[in-house]
Design a protein around this motif. Sequence first.
Motif, mmCIF file in Angstrom:
data_model
loop_
_atom_site.group_PDB
_atom_site.id
_atom_site.type_symbol
_atom_site.label_atom_id
_atom_site.label_comp_id
_atom_site.label_asym_id
_atom_site.label_seq_id
_atom_site.Cartn_x
_atom_site.Cartn_y
_atom_site.Cartn_z
ATOM 1 N N THR A 110 0.905 -1.190 -0.049
ATOM 2 C CA THR A 110 0.184 -0.078 0.043
ATOM 3 C C THR A 110 1.082 1.027 0.006
ATOM 4 O OG1 THR A 110 -1.715 -1.095 1.181
ATOM 5 C CG2 THR A 110 -1.719 1.154 0.998
ATOM 6 N N ALA A 111 1.832 1.166 0.728
ATOM 7 C CA ALA A 111 2.851 2.310 0.800
ATOM 8 C C ALA A 111 3.383 2.729 -0.650
ATOM 9 C CB ALA A 111 3.841 2.197 2.082
ATOM 10 N N PHE A 112 3.774 1.353 -1.193
ATOM 11 C CA PHE A 112 4.432 1.757 -2.740
ATOM 12 C C PHE A 112 3.363 2.181 -3.619
ATOM 13 C CE2 PHE A 112 8.192 -0.800 -0.795
ATOM 14 C CZ PHE A 112 9.200 0.028 -0.976
ATOM 15 N N TYR A 113 2.232 1.533 -3.767
ATOM 16 C CA TYR A 113 1.511 1.980 -4.579
ATOM 17 C C TYR A 113 0.477 2.822 -4.632
ATOM 18 C CZ TYR A 113 3.564 -2.432 -6.828
ATOM 19 O OH TYR A 113 4.547 -3.080 -7.113
ATOM 20 N N SER A 114 0.128 3.524 -3.292
ATOM 21 C CA SER A 114 -1.081 4.550 -3.188
ATOM 22 C C SER A 114 -0.165 5.953 -3.761
ATOM 23 C CB SER A 114 -1.092 4.580 -1.760
ATOM 24 O OG SER A 114 -2.089 5.604 -1.608
ATOM 25 N N THR A 115 -1.183 6.446 -4.123
ATOM 26 C CA THR A 115 -0.858 7.892 -4.651
ATOM 27 C C THR A 115 -1.224 8.863 -3.676
ATOM 28 O OG1 THR A 115 -3.126 7.973 -5.795
ATOM 29 C CG2 THR A 115 -1.370 7.222 -7.217
ATOM 30 N N ASP A 116 -1.967 8.520 -2.556
ATOM 31 C CA ASP A 116 -2.192 9.665 -1.718
ATOM 32 C C ASP A 116 -1.118 9.483 -0.586
ATOM 33 O OD1 ASP A 116 -3.255 11.081 0.572
ATOM 34 O OD2 ASP A 116 -5.058 10.116 0.526
ATOM 35 N N GLN A 117 -0.471 10.835 -0.517
ATOM 36 C CA GLN A 117 0.577 10.732 0.568
ATOM 37 C C GLN A 117 0.320 10.683 1.979
ATOM 38 O OE1 GLN A 117 3.622 11.323 -0.523
ATOM 39 N NE2 GLN A 117 4.419 11.129 1.408
ATOM 40 N N PHE A 118 -1.001 10.757 2.396
ATOM 41 C CA PHE A 118 -1.225 10.489 3.895
ATOM 42 C C PHE A 118 -1.592 8.864 3.991
ATOM 43 C CE2 PHE A 118 -4.649 9.366 6.892
ATOM 44 C CZ PHE A 118 -4.064 9.857 7.863
ATOM 45 N N ILE A 119 -1.726 8.282 2.981
ATOM 46 C CA ILE A 119 -2.017 6.777 3.102
ATOM 47 C C ILE A 119 -0.684 6.295 2.851
ATOM 48 C CG2 ILE A 119 -2.861 4.769 1.717
ATOM 49 C CD1 ILE A 119 -5.470 6.465 0.890
ATOM 50 N N ARG A 120 0.395 6.767 2.265
ATOM 51 C CA ARG A 120 1.600 6.213 2.150
ATOM 52 C C ARG A 120 2.279 6.363 3.531
ATOM 53 N NH1 ARG A 120 4.576 8.344 -3.500
ATOM 54 N NH2 ARG A 120 5.637 6.117 -2.901
ATOM 55 N N VAL A 163 0.965 6.517 6.431
ATOM 56 C CA VAL A 163 0.270 5.828 7.498
ATOM 57 C C VAL A 163 0.713 4.370 7.326
ATOM 58 C CG1 VAL A 163 -1.941 4.800 8.380
ATOM 59 C CG2 VAL A 163 -1.657 7.498 8.151
ATOM 60 N N ALA A 164 0.694 3.836 6.122
ATOM 61 C CA ALA A 164 0.954 2.480 5.815
ATOM 62 C C ALA A 164 2.379 2.145 6.072
ATOM 63 C CB ALA A 164 0.634 2.151 4.288
ATOM 64 N N LEU A 165 3.108 3.157 5.881
ATOM 65 C CA LEU A 165 4.530 2.764 5.949
ATOM 66 C C LEU A 165 5.150 2.905 7.487
ATOM 67 C CD1 LEU A 165 7.472 2.153 4.784
ATOM 68 C CD2 LEU A 165 7.752 4.587 4.869
ATOM 69 N N ALA A 166 4.284 3.874 8.550
ATOM 70 C CA ALA A 166 4.517 3.862 9.779
ATOM 71 C C ALA A 166 3.880 2.669 10.508
ATOM 72 C CB ALA A 166 3.800 5.122 10.313
ATOM 73 N N VAL A 167 2.624 2.073 10.121
ATOM 74 C CA VAL A 167 2.093 0.958 10.631
ATOM 75 C C VAL A 167 2.923 -0.290 10.296
ATOM 76 C CG1 VAL A 167 0.003 -0.649 10.175
ATOM 77 C CG2 VAL A 167 -0.241 1.647 10.587
ATOM 78 N N ALA A 168 3.485 -0.528 8.956
ATOM 79 C CA ALA A 168 4.402 -1.584 8.730
ATOM 80 C C ALA A 168 5.598 -1.421 9.662
ATOM 81 C CB ALA A 168 4.833 -1.448 7.391
ATOM 82 N N VAL A 169 6.090 -0.627 9.746
ATOM 83 C CA VAL A 169 7.331 -0.338 10.938
ATOM 84 C C VAL A 169 7.163 -0.383 12.203
ATOM 85 C CG1 VAL A 169 9.002 1.220 11.657
ATOM 86 C CG2 VAL A 169 8.761 1.245 9.159
ATOM 87 N N LEU A 170 6.003 -0.093 12.870
ATOM 88 C CA LEU A 170 5.694 -0.376 14.033
ATOM 89 C C LEU A 170 5.056 -1.536 14.382
ATOM 90 C CD1 LEU A 170 3.439 3.263 15.008
ATOM 91 C CD2 LEU A 170 5.693 2.680 15.765
ATOM 92 N N SER A 171 4.314 -2.228 13.377
ATOM 93 C CA SER A 171 3.942 -3.487 13.636
ATOM 94 C C SER A 171 5.209 -4.443 13.598
ATOM 95 C CB SER A 171 3.249 -4.022 12.645
ATOM 96 O OG SER A 171 1.947 -3.164 12.719
ATOM 97 N N ALA A 172 6.197 -4.475 12.822
ATOM 98 C CA ALA A 172 7.247 -4.921 12.608
ATOM 99 C C ALA A 172 8.294 -4.951 13.835
ATOM 100 C CB ALA A 172 8.050 -4.698 11.340
ATOM 101 N N VAL A 173 8.502 -3.678 14.438
ATOM 102 C CA VAL A 173 9.171 -3.674 15.611
ATOM 103 C C VAL A 173 8.298 -4.014 16.873
ATOM 104 C CG1 VAL A 173 9.946 -1.617 17.254
ATOM 105 C CG2 VAL A 173 10.239 -1.277 14.876
ATOM 106 N N SER A 174 7.306 -3.895 16.884
ATOM 107 C CA SER A 174 6.426 -4.480 18.182
ATOM 108 C C SER A 174 6.572 -6.327 18.186
ATOM 109 C CB SER A 174 5.026 -4.037 18.253
ATOM 110 O OG SER A 174 4.293 -4.521 17.200
#
Length: 182
Positions: free
Chosen positions: A34-44, A46-57
């Motif tokens: 979603t972070a790579f293919y979304s055109t909306d900056q907000f979605i990108r 959020v998706a990147l932050a969620v992926a990183v936070l989930s992986a870290v936790s």
Amino acid sequence: MAKFEIILRNDKVKQYNSMALFIVILNIGLFILTAFYSTDQFIRNVALAVAVLSAVSLAAGWWLARKGKAVNASLKYLPLIIITIGWAMIGNWWAAVLCAVLTFLFATSQRQLQLGVDKGEVIYPSFPQRTIRWNELNNIVLKDGLLTIDFKNNKILQSEIIESSAGLNEQEFNDFCREQLK
């Protein structure tokens, strides 16, 4: 208050943990896509932050478990909660609801299975909790760490008890149950 409380072995915890891990890794991958293919900056973002936070936790929980430390229950559910919030933040409500339901089911599967036996009934730790009246039973026996519940409708439930409840006096428990079944 139950006269006897017996803790049953939950043999499927490892399977549930594996399924939860698969779901978390799948969702992390979906958030990265979603972070790579979304055109909306907000979605990108959020998706990147969620992926990183989930992986870290997820990594923190794994690391603590490998060190032999008790993993706090909130840390166990944290990746699933982060993923649920992430899907809701980017407006994918069906995925958020699905992840919330899976988080609830995972939390339910991790609970301690405690059977309660008293003069009025037997409380079996299924989901939802089942109340069994004595008049529904033919027999209930605890022998060598194995609890057997025999219903009048020819259904039988058997469960191993865990070692912490092995201090229970089997003879006293069986005598109590026999007395209730008269």
